[in-house]
Design a protein around this motif. Structure first.
Motif, mmCIF file in Angstrom:
data_model
loop_
_atom_site.group_PDB
_atom_site.id
_atom_site.type_symbol
_atom_site.label_atom_id
_atom_site.label_comp_id
_atom_site.label_asym_id
_atom_site.label_seq_id
_atom_site.Cartn_x
_atom_site.Cartn_y
_atom_site.Cartn_z
ATOM 1 N N MET A 122 0.885 -1.199 0.092
ATOM 2 C CA MET A 122 0.070 -0.095 -0.062
ATOM 3 C C MET A 122 0.798 1.262 -0.058
ATOM 4 S SD MET A 122 -3.032 0.904 2.946
ATOM 5 C CE MET A 122 -2.154 1.869 3.867
ATOM 6 N N GLU A 123 1.966 1.238 0.864
ATOM 7 C CA GLU A 123 2.629 2.467 0.904
ATOM 8 C C GLU A 123 3.414 2.683 -0.221
ATOM 9 O OE1 GLU A 123 2.718 -0.152 3.078
ATOM 10 O OE2 GLU A 123 2.165 0.552 5.123
ATOM 11 N N TYR A 164 -3.338 4.512 10.207
ATOM 12 C CA TYR A 164 -3.963 3.639 9.485
ATOM 13 C C TYR A 164 -3.848 2.080 10.092
ATOM 14 C CZ TYR A 164 0.061 2.848 6.691
ATOM 15 O OH TYR A 164 1.515 2.496 6.472
ATOM 16 N N SER A 165 -4.832 1.217 9.953
ATOM 17 C CA SER A 165 -4.606 -0.293 10.203
ATOM 18 C C SER A 165 -5.158 -0.964 8.987
ATOM 19 C CB SER A 165 -5.522 -0.452 11.348
ATOM 20 O OG SER A 165 -5.105 0.108 12.779
ATOM 21 N N LYS A 166 -4.064 -1.766 8.423
ATOM 22 C CA LYS A 166 -4.369 -2.558 7.136
ATOM 23 C C LYS A 166 -5.559 -3.603 7.344
ATOM 24 C CE LYS A 166 0.102 -1.793 5.066
ATOM 25 N NZ LYS A 166 1.410 -2.321 4.583
ATOM 26 N N PHE A 217 -10.702 3.208 1.526
ATOM 27 C CA PHE A 217 -10.441 3.311 3.192
ATOM 28 C C PHE A 217 -11.665 3.828 3.655
ATOM 29 C CE2 PHE A 217 -6.562 4.575 0.509
ATOM 30 C CZ PHE A 217 -5.851 3.653 0.992
ATOM 31 N N ASP A 241 -8.965 -1.360 1.916
ATOM 32 C CA ASP A 241 -7.237 -1.361 2.051
ATOM 33 C C ASP A 241 -6.833 -1.211 3.784
ATOM 34 O OD1 ASP A 241 -5.972 -1.573 -0.649
ATOM 35 O OD2 ASP A 241 -7.173 0.207 -0.717
ATOM 36 N N ALA A 242 -7.526 -0.426 4.524
ATOM 37 C CA ALA A 242 -7.367 0.092 5.643
ATOM 38 C C ALA A 242 -8.467 0.612 6.423
ATOM 39 C CB ALA A 242 -6.150 0.814 5.986
#
Length: 214
Positions: free
Chosen positions: A1-2, A210-212, A25, A202-203
């Protein structure tokens, strides 16, 4: 994701950089197609200081600031904002001629409160409400209601990123807006096109991070 992260530079200065990740999200109030990452702006000294200075430069000269109420982990920016306010000779009514920087607490019922020892920093004070992100304005509304309940007066609303320009007739000052993040959209959960297309989240995200979801 990053790896999908994109950089956007503020018109207020090239050392103020917004990082945003496209995707699907969920916040507590909506679904969004970009996660706006405030980590660097909130935790790096030079970036936090630059954000604080950019905000203070926009304050009307007659603004009085006694207290900064920080949301979303924005206390570092708040501390630099207080320093910049004092350096700029923005008036305050505190006996010690310095600015309070405080954060509310959330109780077990998710109500926003100030403990008795912090109430003197709110009651009768001219307050700047500082947030990292504002998507729907609900957090701003809750914060303003809380500050009003404890006797404070919100003079300025500052959000590093904001998808709204004003709330209840009061302007929201922001360093970045949706115009700076091309294609940014926020949806009610029931109307989210990504959900309708069965695209997984995604999160889970909020002003802290954020929390994936795997």
């Amino acid at each position: 994701m990053e790896q999908r992260a994109m950089k956007f530079y503020s018109k207020a200065g090239n050392n103020i950089i917004l990082r945003a990740i496209p995707g699907h999200f969920a916040t507590s109030h909506s679904h969004i197609n970009y996660y706006v990452d405030m980590t660097g702006l909130k935790t790096r000294r030079n970036e936090a200081s630059a954000v604080a200075k950019a905000f203070v430069q926009r304050f009307p000269i007659q603004t009085v600031v006694d207290t900064i109420v920080c949301m979303d982990g924005s206390e570092v920016i708040g501390a630099y904002m207080a320093e910049e306010l004092e350096r700029s000779n923005i008036p305050n009514q505190n006996a010690h001629h310095t600015v309070y920087v405080v954060t509310p607490e959330f109780n077990i019922n998710n109500q926003m409160i100030f403990r008795d020892n912090l109430i003197p920093a709110i009651k009768g004070k001219n307050v700047v409400l500082l947030l990292a992100t504002s998507t729907t304005g609900l957090t701003i509304s809750r914060s303003m209601a809380c500050i009003d309940y404890y006797g404070g007066r919100v003079q300025q609303i500052c959000s590093v990123f904001s998808a709204i320009a004003e709330i209840n007739g009061q302007k929201v000052e922001s360093i970045f807006s949706t115009e700076d993040v091309p294609g940014y959209q926020a949806y009610e959960a029931y109307a989210c096109p990504y959900c309708k297309n069965k695209q997984k989240l995604d999160a889970m995200v909020n002003g802290y991070g954020y929390s994936k979801l795997f």
